[in-house]
Design a protein around this motif. Structure first.
Motif, PDB file in Angstrom:
ATOM      1  N   PHE A   1       7.892 -20.323  22.899  1.00  0.00           N
ATOM      2  CA  PHE A   1       7.935 -19.869  21.510  1.00  0.00           C
ATOM      3  C   PHE A   1       6.683 -19.076  21.146  1.00  0.00           C
ATOM      4  N   ALA A   2       5.515 -19.469  21.676  1.00  0.00           N
ATOM      5  CA  ALA A   2       4.277 -18.735  21.387  1.00  0.00           C
ATOM      6  C   ALA A   2       4.348 -17.316  21.933  1.00  0.00           C
ATOM      7  N   VAL A   3       4.867 -17.154  23.153  1.00  0.00           N
ATOM      8  CA  VAL A   3       4.973 -15.816  23.742  1.00  0.00           C
ATOM      9  C   VAL A   3       5.986 -14.966  22.980  1.00  0.00           C
ATOM     10  N   VAL A   4       7.106 -15.562  22.609  1.00  0.00           N
ATOM     11  CA  VAL A   4       8.130 -14.814  21.876  1.00  0.00           C
ATOM     12  C   VAL A   4       7.592 -14.354  20.530  1.00  0.00           C
ATOM     13  N   VAL A   5       6.929 -15.257  19.809  1.00  0.00           N
ATOM     14  CA  VAL A   5       6.377 -14.893  18.498  1.00  0.00           C
ATOM     15  C   VAL A   5       5.288 -13.839  18.646  1.00  0.00           C
ATOM     16  N   GLY A   6       4.427 -13.980  19.673  1.00  0.00           N
ATOM     17  CA  GLY A   6       3.375 -12.993  19.880  1.00  0.00           C
ATOM     18  C   GLY A   6       3.919 -11.610  20.198  1.00  0.00           C
ATOM     19  N   LEU A   7       4.934 -11.548  21.061  1.00  0.00           N
ATOM     20  CA  LEU A   7       5.535 -10.246  21.374  1.00  0.00           C
ATOM     21  C   LEU A   7       6.248  -9.640  20.168  1.00  0.00           C
ATOM     22  N   TRP A   8       6.875 -10.497  19.358  1.00  0.00           N
ATOM     23  CA  TRP A   8       7.549  -9.984  18.160  1.00  0.00           C
ATOM     24  C   TRP A   8       6.541  -9.417  17.162  1.00  0.00           C
ATOM     25  N   VAL A   9       5.425 -10.143  16.960  1.00  0.00           N
ATOM     26  CA  VAL A   9       4.377  -9.646  16.060  1.00  0.00           C
ATOM     27  C   VAL A   9       3.790  -8.348  16.594  1.00  0.00           C
ATOM     28  N   LEU A  10       3.599  -8.266  17.915  1.00  0.00           N
ATOM     29  CA  LEU A  10       3.056  -7.041  18.503  1.00  0.00           C
ATOM     30  C   LEU A  10       4.019  -5.873  18.337  1.00  0.00           C
ATOM     31  N   SER A  11       5.313  -6.139  18.439  1.00  0.00           N
ATOM     32  CA  SER A  11       6.290  -5.062  18.232  1.00  0.00           C
ATOM     33  C   SER A  11       6.306  -4.586  16.782  1.00  0.00           C
ATOM     34  N   VAL A  12       6.169  -5.528  15.842  1.00  0.00           N
ATOM     35  CA  VAL A  12       6.134  -5.144  14.423  1.00  0.00           C
ATOM     36  C   VAL A  12       4.894  -4.306  14.130  1.00  0.00           C
ATOM     37  N   VAL A  13       3.754  -4.740  14.663  1.00  0.00           N
ATOM     38  CA  VAL A  13       2.520  -3.964  14.451  1.00  0.00           C
ATOM     39  C   VAL A  13       2.624  -2.606  15.124  1.00  0.00           C
ATOM     40  N   GLY A  14       3.290  -2.559  16.301  1.00  0.00           N
ATOM     41  CA  GLY A  14       3.467  -1.278  16.989  1.00  0.00           C
ATOM     42  C   GLY A  14       4.327  -0.299  16.222  1.00  0.00           C
ATOM     43  N   ASN A  15       5.266  -0.810  15.412  1.00  0.00           N
ATOM     44  CA  ASN A  15       6.067   0.079  14.571  1.00  0.00           C
ATOM     45  C   ASN A  15       5.253   0.654  13.417  1.00  0.00           C
ATOM     46  N   TRP A  16       4.238  -0.065  12.988  1.00  0.00           N
ATOM     47  CA  TRP A  16       3.411   0.414  11.876  1.00  0.00           C
ATOM     48  C   TRP A  16       2.415   1.474  12.324  1.00  0.00           C
ATOM     49  N   CYS A  17       1.874   1.338  13.535  1.00  0.00           N
ATOM     50  CA  CYS A  17       0.834   2.264  13.992  1.00  0.00           C
ATOM     51  C   CYS A  17       1.002   2.505  15.482  1.00  0.00           C
ATOM     52  N   ASN A  18       0.332   3.538  15.983  1.00  0.00           N
ATOM     53  CA  ASN A  18       0.418   3.857  17.397  1.00  0.00           C
ATOM     54  C   ASN A  18      -0.601   3.053  18.195  1.00  0.00           C
ATOM     55  N   PHE A  19      -0.653   3.331  19.503  1.00  0.00           N
ATOM     56  CA  PHE A  19      -1.500   2.525  20.387  1.00  0.00           C
ATOM     57  C   PHE A  19      -2.978   2.726  20.094  1.00  0.00           C
ATOM     58  N   LEU A  20      -3.397   3.953  19.820  1.00  0.00           N
ATOM     59  CA  LEU A  20      -4.815   4.209  19.580  1.00  0.00           C
ATOM     60  C   LEU A  20      -5.303   3.505  18.320  1.00  0.00           C
ATOM     61  N   THR A  21      -4.507   3.557  17.263  1.00  0.00           N
ATOM     62  CA  THR A  21      -4.880   2.847  16.032  1.00  0.00           C
ATOM     63  C   THR A  21      -4.921   1.345  16.252  1.00  0.00           C
TER      64      THR A  21
END
Length: 253
Positions: free
Chosen positions: A174-194
């Motif tokens: 569950f920790a890995v799933v939640v972490g990847l989901w949060v990372l995907s949401v943040v990735g939709n907001w900004c690009n890799f450099l930001t």
């Protein structure tokens, strides 16, 4: 009869002298050798050792206790300002001014090569010695060390993903799933450099803030963990009671 009395007196004196001679010192329990032995660990020393290895471990030691830890904790202010300022300049250069990496690298290489070429051919006119261009070669040993370290980390990540996928550790799953989901949401907001720049800024802010207010943060975190454990226990009891009731109904049916 007077002669034997005269000869007897020296014997008594010799015996008395022998009795009064100091006896050889025997190793007692209070000797220096016994005192030199290491004392047994006391309760306070054991408590201090457990604190250093446990929750009371310093932030500097957690971060590695080296040059990167000094930079992140602002103990080397010049290096910290240089790293944070360089990351800010790179982010502003590519995100605010909207430059691209490949053209900038090409332009920089063109400028350097042109200057060195002109300097090498015009050193007679400018009365300066030609530039010394060192031979740059990548050694095999450092490259092999880097590849070996990367291989170890990749194998460790693959093994961890295999354990999670096999269903052995539900919490880690569950920790890995939640972490990847949060990372995907943040990735939709900004690009890799930001995202990389945000991580750099947080690494220069969060450890210092935690080191300054460590007591308050630890007490607040302990309260949150205790409350979450209570709620998890209540939830588990409710789920277990429902399962037990369902099993009883199945048996009756």
């Amino acid at each position: 009869m007077a002669e034997p009395s005269e000869t007897a007196e020296p014997k008594t004196v010799e015996i008395a002298d022998k009795i009064t001679e100091p006896l050889p010192s025997l190793p007692s329990s209070n000797s220096d050798e016994v005192d030199a032995s290491p004392p047994l660990p006391t309760e306070e020393a054991a408590a201090e050792g457990s604190e250093m290895l446990g929750k009371k471990q310093s932030v500097h030691r957690v971060l590695g206790a080296g040059k990167p830890a000094d930079v992140l904790l602002w103990r080397d202010k010049k290096a910290s300002v240089a790293v944070l300022g360089g990351a800010t300049i790179i982010w502003a250069f590519f995100e605010v001014l909207e430059y691209h990496l490949l053209p900038i690298l090409c332009y920089a290489l063109i400028l350097v090569v042109a200057l060195l070429f002109l300097w090498s051919n015009a050193h007679f006119f400018i009365y300066k010695s030609p530039p010394h261009l060192p031979e740059v070669r990548i050694k095999e040993e450092p490259l092999l060390h880097v590849v070996s370290a990367a291989r170890i980390e990749i194998n460790r990540a693959i093994a961890m993903l295999r354990d999670i996928a096999s269903g052995r550790d539900v919490k880690k799953f569950f920790a890995v799933v939640v972490g990847l989901w949060v990372l995907s949401v943040v990735g939709n907001w900004c690009n890799f450099l930001t995202l990389f720049y945000i991580v750099v800024v947080l690494l220069h802010m969060v450890p210092v803030f935690y080191e300054k207010y460590k007591g308050k943060i630890d007490s607040f975190a302990e309260k949150i963990v205790a409350e979450s454990k209570k709620k998890c226990a209540i939830f588990n009891e409710k789920v277990a009671s429902k399962f037990s009731k369902g099993q009883l109904r199945d048996k009756k049916d």
